[in-house]
Structure formats: C-alpha cells, structure tokens
Design a protein around this motif. Structure first.
Motif, short mmCIF file in Angstrom:
data_model
loop_
_atom_site.label_atom_id
_atom_site.label_comp_id
_atom_site.label_asym_id
_atom_site.label_seq_id
_atom_site.Cartn_x
_atom_site.Cartn_y
_atom_site.Cartn_z
N VAL A 224 6.92 -11.54 -24.45
CA VAL A 224 8.00 -10.70 -23.94
C VAL A 224 8.67 -10.03 -25.14
O VAL A 224 9.15 -10.71 -26.03
N SER A 225 8.67 -8.73 -25.15
CA SER A 225 9.26 -8.01 -26.28
C SER A 225 10.76 -8.17 -26.33
O SER A 225 11.42 -8.26 -25.30
N ASN A 226 11.31 -8.22 -27.55
CA ASN A 226 12.76 -8.25 -27.73
C ASN A 226 13.38 -6.87 -27.52
O ASN A 226 14.59 -6.75 -27.39
N ALA A 227 12.57 -5.83 -27.56
CA ALA A 227 13.09 -4.47 -27.58
C ALA A 227 13.65 -4.06 -26.22
O ALA A 227 13.01 -4.26 -25.19
N HIS A 228 14.84 -3.48 -26.21
CA HIS A 228 15.47 -3.01 -24.98
C HIS A 228 15.02 -1.58 -24.71
O HIS A 228 14.89 -0.76 -25.61
N LYS A 229 14.81 -1.28 -23.43
CA LYS A 229 14.37 0.06 -23.07
C LYS A 229 15.54 1.03 -22.96
O LYS A 229 15.41 2.21 -23.22
N THR A 230 16.71 0.54 -22.55
CA THR A 230 17.86 1.40 -22.32
C THR A 230 18.89 1.18 -23.41
O THR A 230 19.29 0.05 -23.67
N LEU A 231 19.32 2.24 -24.05
CA LEU A 231 20.32 2.16 -25.10
C LEU A 231 21.64 2.73 -24.60
O LEU A 231 21.68 3.68 -23.83
N THR B 282 18.20 -2.51 -30.77
CA THR B 282 16.83 -3.01 -30.73
C THR B 282 16.01 -2.19 -29.75
O THR B 282 16.33 -2.13 -28.56
N VAL B 283 14.95 -1.56 -30.25
CA VAL B 283 14.13 -0.68 -29.42
C VAL B 283 12.67 -0.90 -29.75
O VAL B 283 12.32 -1.44 -30.80
N ASP B 284 11.82 -0.47 -28.84
CA ASP B 284 10.39 -0.45 -29.09
C ASP B 284 10.07 0.89 -29.75
O ASP B 284 10.07 1.94 -29.10
N LEU B 285 9.83 0.85 -31.06
CA LEU B 285 9.64 2.10 -31.80
C LEU B 285 8.37 2.83 -31.42
O LEU B 285 8.22 4.02 -31.71
N LYS B 286 7.45 2.13 -30.77
CA LYS B 286 6.22 2.81 -30.31
C LYS B 286 6.52 3.77 -29.17
O LYS B 286 5.75 4.68 -28.90
N GLU B 287 7.64 3.55 -28.46
CA GLU B 287 7.97 4.37 -27.30
C GLU B 287 9.34 5.03 -27.42
O GLU B 287 9.75 5.77 -26.52
N TRP B 288 10.04 4.79 -28.50
CA TRP B 288 11.40 5.32 -28.64
C TRP B 288 11.41 6.84 -28.58
O TRP B 288 10.67 7.51 -29.30
N PRO B 289 12.23 7.43 -27.72
CA PRO B 289 12.22 8.90 -27.57
C PRO B 289 12.99 9.63 -28.66
O PRO B 289 12.95 10.86 -28.71
#
Length: 508
Positions: A175-182, A293-300
């Motif tokens: 489970v990724s630590n990265a949050h999708k919504t900032l 904390t974000v998923d940099l592979k998908e960060w817009p």
C-alpha cells in the motif's frame, strides 16, 4: 515444535513476496536456518556480520522493489541490524528483520544471549511481532517500511524431523504512502524549484512538468535530469542556490524528490521562506518545510507563475564555466577525478556514490544524467559497500565510489566477494584515498575531526582476492573488469589549491 513454528513464519513471508534471506548463523536461530537450508524457491545468502548482511539486504530490496529478510541469532547480534533499519525507515525500503530470541521468561535476568530485543528498533519499524511457538502467527506486510519479527525458541532447539516443501513466493502487494489528493496551496510567487533524488520511474513524469516551468530549477545529480535537453536548469552548483536564497529575492521554495544534498537545504532552517516538499517519502528534511506526500510517477504538477531570473541564470553560467576552468587547471584534484570518471561511464553501467564527500563532488562536477544509487536516508557512511553489493546486477558493469574511511568502515562487506565471483559480476570498487575525512578540513580548523591516516588499500584488495590498481592521474583512468579495487590518490596540494580558488570564486 520449533521447526514447525519457523516453517510457518517463513511460509507466511514467502507468500507476501519475500524470496531473499540474508542469514547470520548462530545457535538460537537454528530452527530458521534448518528450514532455509532445505527450502526450495528461496535465495539464501550467508554472512558472518549482521550489519553487513542488513545493508546488503537493503540494497537488494531497493534493486528488486520487494522485501528482503535478515535472520540473526539472539543478543547483541540483533543490535547490529539497527543502522540498516534506520536507513530503510528514511528511504521507504521494506526490510524484514527476523531475530531469534531466548524464551520470554529469561528477560531481565541477564541470562547469556538474552537482551531486551523488542524495543531496539523503535521507532524505525512499521510494526513488531514478539512470538513464541504457541502464538498465532498473523504477520502482514503492507507498507514500504522495515518490520521486526522476534521469534522465541526454547531448548532443545532441533528435535523433531520436519519435511520442508517448496516455498511459493508471491509478488508483494504494498500500500503506497502517497496521497492522491493534495490540499490547496497558497499562491506561490518567485519560486525556486529544487529537484533531489528521483527513481527512473519518477523522473520522466517530473521532466514533463519541469519543461513547462519558467522559474529557476536546480537539478541535483541524483535527480537523473541534469543533462535533460529541454530543461533550463540553474547552473553554478549549490553555491548559486545559496546566493539566490540569501539575496531575499526568492519568495518560496518547492522541493521535488528526496531531501537535497547541499548545505543550502540546511541553511533554509534559518530563513523565513515557505518551503513545500513533494515526495513519495513523508520526511520534509527541515522544520521549515511542509511535506506533501505524493506519487511522483503520477503527480500532475502545480502552477508556478513565471518570473525574471535571467540574471541568476547568467551568473550561474559564469560560475559554472569558472568551475570547469579550475578542474582543468588542477587536473589531479579530487574534482578532476570525478569529472573524468563521469565522462568514462558507458550506457547501462550502474553507479553507486558513497557519503559524504564523494556524493557532493559528483553533484558538483558531473553532468551525467543517470540516476546514481546512494544511501541518503540518514547520511551515514556505514554499510555503503554492502548496500552497493546488494543492489547491483550481475549482467552490468558496476562502479562504486567511496571515501577511504567509508571503505574501512565496511571492510567486512567484501565477505560477499565469493558470491559476486559466482555471479560473474563486473565490479570496480573505487576508493578515494585522501588520507582521512577531508570533508571536515573545510568545516573545522582542528585536524582531530579528520581521522588522518597514511594507509593504502592494496592489502585490502589482496585480503579479499580483488585485483588492485592505484591511480594518481585521472587522464589514465580505465575501467576494470571482474572484481577490481582502484585506489584514487589525488594530489593534496592541487586539491587544496582547487578548493581555495573555488571559495574565492564565490567572494565576488
């Protein structure tokens, strides 16, 4: 019962993706070793030094992006895993630390090989289990962090005959630590973007975002983007960043990726500038930064208003040209060694750069775009060789560059040499021998900080049966094949003059 208990634990871990076990044989962990010696479907490597084993596992876990286990006996052997656990914690690496223990009734008695093993890794593990043979073994690994499993075995340790079947190793499900919504950020103005370490899976997405930015961007070498043709990055090294921040013109800082290398990042602690850190790790790296904390592979990305920083760009270019002139003027300085090294690397070669001066020199002079491997979680020099060995591939040329004290500190890491030979690995271990911890000579006047010495590394190479060469002139640099230790011997006078001139460069 001990063997059945050990088997249950190992089967559970294999079902959650653990296929590599770094074992450190002792008496108390005999049930685990007995099962592992018979198991098929698992990779088992034996070490005599728990610290080296743990850092090797750290490198292997990063390489394969899956959990790797370390198995130790009881007592102080368990404590040797702590440095690697700390590094794993700060770099989101899934280490599984398995410690054998004596029965719980002996705790606090001072019985031989009996210490308080459970709290050792707090707060550097996601979760700990303290289990005996009669306990329910419900072990779940679902985060990118280290875990501790403490297993209590009573004597006799090996009694029953136990038939071990093959282990089914699953793909790990994390489970990724990265949050999708900032949450919304305040409107940013006169922003400086600093890009730290990125993985090869992250830097493409970040590159797409940076190409559209009309703000100053400082790319650290660990980003893997420094030579990107479409990103107008700020030149001049960390000194230009420091100068920009101290000028008062920068009104906000955005960090992307890992915590930066340079001193300027620490200096931000003393500045009243808002800092926003976007990373897949939940550490801001400073008390002045808010971590997002974000998923940099998908960060817009985020909107950054353009501003005129052309004068800083010009100043950075001038300082960069002057730096390159100094490298040419002092061709046997440490900087010249690193500059030449970066130009000799072939495509596909894996590079590991050690703390603390080597990674800074690489960042200062290298324009190579490959993401380099390093231990930048806690910034320590321990376990560097073992981490590098664990993370390398046998099918590629592997280069490791560390300082002299770092190499000495992980002397035991070369225990894995016989395994590297069996894998037909090409490894060049480069030791920058400048006679001590010379990074401190630029910080403190007192030589006590430097651990000065007059050692050379030929005996180290011979002890572990590695090829050896010594290089005093970087223009003669050639990669070695097989297992080779290359000792770089920079010219001390040239090196001192280089740094003196470099400091003078920034006085105007």
């Amino acid at each position: 019962m001990n063997l059945k208990f050990a088997n249950q634990i190992l089967v559970s871990l294999a079902a959650q993706g653990v296929r590599d076990f770094c074992i450190c044989p002792g008496a108390r962990n005999a049930p685990l070793l007995e099962i592992l010696s018979q198991a098929s479907g698992l990779n088992v490597l034996s070490f005599f030094d728990e610290r080296s084993a743990s850092f090797f596992a750290l490198g292997r876990a990063r390489r394969d992006r899956r959990p790797v286990a370390v198995v130790t006996t009881s007592g102080t052997a368990v404590a040797e895993m702590l440095p690697a656990a700390i590094e794993a914690y700060y770099t989101n690496t899934p280490l599984v630390l398995i410690s054998a223990d004596r029965p719980k009734r002996l705790r606090g008695t001072g019985a031989p090989q009996s210490i308080e093993q459970m709290p050792i890794f707090t707060p550097y593990v996601e979760k700990s289990w303290d289990l005996s043979v009669d306990d329910v073994c419900d072990i779940r690994i679902d985060r990118l962090k280290p875990y501790h499993i403490n297993l209590c075995f009573d004597e006799p340790l090996l009694t029953e005959n136990y038939s071990v079947s093959s282990f089914d190793v699953a793909e790990p499900q994390f489970v990724s630590n990265a949050h999708k919504t900032l949450k919304p950020l305040p409107k940013l103005s006169k922003t400086l973007v600093v890009v730290g370490g990125l993985s090869s899976l992250e830097n493409k997405n970040i590159a797409d975002f940076l190409q559209s930015c009309e703000v100053p961007i400082f790319l650290e070498a660990t980003s893997g983007l420094r030579s990107h043709p479409k990103i107008a990055s700020l030149q001049g090294g960390e000194r230009i960043v420091t100068r920009m921040i101290e000028s008062g013109e920068v009104e906000s800082v955005v960090r992307i990726g890992d915590v930066p290398l340079g001193r300027y990042w620490r200096d931000l602690d003393q500045m009243n500038i808002p800092v926003y850190s976007f990373s897949n790790k939940e550490f801001s790296g400073t008390d002045k930064s808010e971590i997002l904390t974000v998923d940099l592979k998908e960060w817009p990305g985020l909107p950054l208003p353009a501003w005129d920083w052309s004068h800083w760009r010009q100043q950075g270019r001038e300082k960069e040209q002057a730096l390159q002139g100094l490298v040419l003027e002092y061709p046997k300085s440490e900087a010249a060694f690193f500059k030449k090294f970066a130009t000799t690397l072939a495509e596909g070669e894996s590079v590991y750069i050690g703390n603390s001066l080597p990674i800074r020199l690489w960042d200062l002079v290298s324009e190579d775009s490959r993401p380099v491997h390093c231990n930048r979680g806690a910034n320590g020099i321990d376990g560097q060789l073992s981490t590098a060995f664990g993370g390398m591939y046998s099918r590629s040329q592997n280069r490791i560059v560390v300082g002299d004290l770092t190499a000495l500190y992980d002397f035991n890491g070369l225990w894995i040499s016989s395994f590297l030979k069996s894998q037909k690995s090409d490894v060049e271990l480069i030791v920058v021998n400048n006679g001590g911890g010379k990074i401190f000579s630029r910080i403190f006047a007192n030589p006590i900080f430097q651990n000065n010495h007059q050692l050379n590394f030929q005996a180290m190479a011979e002890f572990w049966d590695w090829n050896y060469s010594r290089l005093e002139d970087p223009s003669l640099m050639r990669p070695s094949m097989g297992l080779g230790l290359t000792e770089w011997s920079p010219d001390e006078e040239q090196n001192n003059q280089f740094w003196q001139r470099y400091d003078e460069l920034w006085k105007n």
